[in-house]
Design an enzyme around this catalytic site. Structure first.
Site, PDB file in Angstrom:
ATOM      1  N   GLU A   1     -20.381  40.131   9.154  1.00  0.00           N
ATOM      2  CA  GLU A   1     -19.353  39.094   9.140  1.00  0.00           C
ATOM      3  C   GLU A   1     -19.943  37.721   8.788  1.00  0.00           C
ATOM      4  O   GLU A   1     -19.359  36.951   8.027  1.00  0.00           O
ATOM      5  CB  GLU A   1     -18.671  39.015  10.513  1.00  0.00           C
ATOM      6  CG  GLU A   1     -17.970  40.307  10.920  1.00  0.00           C
ATOM      7  CD  GLU A   1     -18.843  41.186  11.791  1.00  0.00           C
ATOM      8  OE1 GLU A   1     -18.311  41.797  12.729  1.00  0.00           O
ATOM      9  OE2 GLU A   1     -20.071  41.265  11.531  1.00  0.00           O
TER      10      GLU A   1
ATOM     11  N   CYS B   1     -19.938  37.011  16.546  1.00  0.00           N
ATOM     12  CA  CYS B   1     -19.267  36.973  15.240  1.00  0.00           C
ATOM     13  C   CYS B   1     -17.833  36.472  15.379  1.00  0.00           C
ATOM     14  O   CYS B   1     -17.309  35.827  14.466  1.00  0.00           O
ATOM     15  CB  CYS B   1     -19.291  38.358  14.603  1.00  0.00           C
ATOM     16  SG  CYS B   1     -20.926  38.875  14.032  1.00  0.00           S
TER      17      CYS B   1
ATOM     18  N   ALA C   1     -33.092  74.472   4.598  1.00  0.00           N
ATOM     19  CA  ALA C   1     -32.780  75.058   3.294  1.00  0.00           C
ATOM     20  C   ALA C   1     -33.127  76.540   3.360  1.00  0.00           C
ATOM     21  O   ALA C   1     -34.201  76.913   3.850  1.00  0.00           O
ATOM     22  CB  ALA C   1     -33.583  74.372   2.193  1.00  0.00           C
TER      23      ALA C   1
ATOM     24  N   SER D   1     -42.809  78.833   0.828  1.00  0.00           N
ATOM     25  CA  SER D   1     -41.457  78.265   0.887  1.00  0.00           C
ATOM     26  C   SER D   1     -41.211  77.211  -0.186  1.00  0.00           C
ATOM     27  O   SER D   1     -40.176  76.543  -0.164  1.00  0.00           O
ATOM     28  CB  SER D   1     -41.225  77.626   2.267  1.00  0.00           C
ATOM     29  OG  SER D   1     -42.157  76.574   2.484  1.00  0.00           O
TER      30      SER D   1
ATOM     31  N   LEU E   1     -43.230  64.109   5.562  1.00  0.00           N
ATOM     32  CA  LEU E   1     -42.172  63.659   6.477  1.00  0.00           C
ATOM     33  C   LEU E   1     -41.877  62.171   6.336  1.00  0.00           C
ATOM     34  O   LEU E   1     -41.751  61.448   7.327  1.00  0.00           O
ATOM     35  CB  LEU E   1     -42.533  63.993   7.933  1.00  0.00           C
ATOM     36  CG  LEU E   1     -42.716  65.470   8.275  1.00  0.00           C
ATOM     37  CD1 LEU E   1     -42.984  65.644   9.750  1.00  0.00           C
ATOM     38  CD2 LEU E   1     -41.510  66.293   7.848  1.00  0.00           C
TER      39      LEU E   1
ATOM     40  N   GLU F   1     -35.968  69.234  11.144  1.00  0.00           N
ATOM     41  CA  GLU F   1     -36.131  69.896   9.851  1.00  0.00           C
ATOM     42  C   GLU F   1     -36.859  71.235   9.949  1.00  0.00           C
ATOM     43  O   GLU F   1     -37.251  71.802   8.937  1.00  0.00           O
ATOM     44  CB  GLU F   1     -36.874  68.966   8.894  1.00  0.00           C
ATOM     45  CG  GLU F   1     -36.100  67.705   8.531  1.00  0.00           C
ATOM     46  CD  GLU F   1     -36.629  67.036   7.279  1.00  0.00           C
ATOM     47  OE1 GLU F   1     -37.441  67.640   6.554  1.00  0.00           O
ATOM     48  OE2 GLU F   1     -36.227  65.887   7.020  1.00  0.00           O
TER      49      GLU F   1
ATOM     50  N   LEU G   1     -35.622  74.967  15.675  1.00  0.00           N
ATOM     51  CA  LEU G   1     -34.184  74.956  15.426  1.00  0.00           C
ATOM     52  C   LEU G   1     -33.465  75.919  16.366  1.00  0.00           C
ATOM     53  O   LEU G   1     -32.396  75.615  16.891  1.00  0.00           O
ATOM     54  CB  LEU G   1     -33.900  75.330  13.972  1.00  0.00           C
ATOM     55  CG  LEU G   1     -34.164  74.226  12.940  1.00  0.00           C
ATOM     56  CD1 LEU G   1     -34.153  74.807  11.531  1.00  0.00           C
ATOM     57  CD2 LEU G   1     -33.124  73.108  13.054  1.00  0.00           C
TER      58      LEU G   1
END
Length: 367
Positions: free
Chosen positions: A54, A86, A156, A170, A206, A299, A305
């Site tokens: 702003e 603001c 992926a 990979s 990374l 990742e 994961l």
């Protein structure tokens, strides 16, 4: 030939996206000031301690701000932080109308900015493109409400769900176009998390590469977080020589004493509780939240994961699917862990989007 009218809020949202990757832990905000159908001021959040969107737009508009309309993607702040309120600047500039995409969940603001503007007699419109505004700051919204970072699982895989061959190869499952997009996602997050096996097998950098604002600037690179319960990551790993900071999470135990003595510039070790050799990732995320890390992208690898999904720690999924078949019972799948016992118990993603990059598909959604 008639020109298309300007969608001022959409313009402000595009400015907010430009700020992603630079403003954390503050939200990325865009602002446009319009007078008589013309844009007279533009702004987006600068780095913490610098101008808010702003203020940047008001400074650009100058006297043209008087009687003008402001479009801003998040409720203007009304408190003194590292910068003045603001709302005060908007009122003093003589803005007559303010369009706000979404209210700020921060308890220091949370409706107070709107009330302040209303009391000053400024006309308000709230809610235009609200969902898009929330999405841009999804990390900030979760962090403000819970103190925990917003967690993205990114991987992926081949069409048969493999992330590497049985030999561990990979490179590369996806195309350069898809990998460039992934670097763009790294650019937007505060931290990238991987397991020790990923470092040992792939030796990744990374880093967010290909973006002039971050490439080579150590203080703007996302924090690299390595989950290394047994201290297996070698000193020669590339992550330790890249610009930026690296945090290695290790499990408490006698064998870590020598590891903790290691001294690398830009590297920190964090000792965490573990169970059967597995670090408590929930505790790690809590510790990252305490450091004002608002977004984390996991990742890999498969084990990390899997743990994150098993323990319901993931908020969003970015899954690249390449039109290849790798096969092999010994080839690793994208998500390990326990998994579910029945298909009906499988995690169902919401708000699914499908995009194409080269020959690959990106399937994204929320948990």
């Amino acid at each position: 030939m008639l020109s298309r009218p300007i969608d001022f809020m959409a313009y402000a949202l595009s400015l907010a996206e430009l700020a992603l990757g630079y403003t954390s832990p503050n939200p990325a905000v865009g602002a446009v000031i319009e007078r008589d159908g013309l844009v007279v001021g533009l702004g987006h959040t600068q780095q913490p301690g610098m101008e808010h969107a702003e203020i940047m737009a008001l400074n650009q508009a100058g006297e043209m701000a008087r009687g003008a309309t402001m479009y801003v993607t998040l409720e203007p702040c009304c408190h003194h932080g590292k910068t003045p309120p603001c709302t005060e600047a908007i009122i003093n500039a003589g803005i007559s109308e303010v369009n706000i995409a979404v209210a700020d969940p921060n308890p220091l603001v949370s409706g107070k900015g709107i009330t302040c503007l209303e009391k000053a007699g400024i006309k308000l419109n709230i809610g235009e493109y609200e969902q898009k505004a929330r999405e841009i700051n999804e990390g900030y919204f979760k962090y403000i409400k819970t103190g925990l970072p917003f967690v993205i699982a990114k991987f992926a895989m081949s069409m048969d769900g493999k992330i590497a061959t049985r030999t561990g190869d990979s490179k590369w499952i996806t195309s350069e176009e898809a990998r460039n997009y992934a670097h763009g996602q790294r650019h937007r997050v505060d931290a990238i998390m991987v397991g020790a096996e990923t470092i040992i097998a792939d030796d990744p950098q990374l880093t967010a590469r290909g973006y002039s604002g971050r490439c080579g600037l150590a203080r703007l690179q996302p924090l690299r977080v390595i989950v290394d319960g047994k201290g297996r990551v070698p000193d020669t790993a590339r992550v330790f020589s890249e610009p930026g900071k690296t945090l290695v999470a290790v499990a408490e135990g006698e064998f870590n004493r020598e590891i903790l003595k290691a001294s690398r510039e830009g590297t920190e070790y964090m000792v965490l509780k573990s169970e059967r050799g597995l670090i408590d990732i929930a505790e790690l995320l809590k510790a990252l939240g305490q450091r004002q890390i608002t977004t984390v992208m996991i990742e890999g690898g498969s084990r990390l994961l899997g743990y994150a999904f098993d323990h319901h720690l993931v908020d969003k999924v970015l899954a690249f699917v390449a039109p290849i078949i790798i096969g092999g019972a010994e080839a690793k799948t994208a998500v390990g862990g326990r998994g579910v016992d029945r298909v009906k118990n499988a995690l169902q993603l919401k708000d699914i989007r499908i995009e194409k990059f080269g020959n690959e598909l990106l399937i994204s959604g929320y948990t």
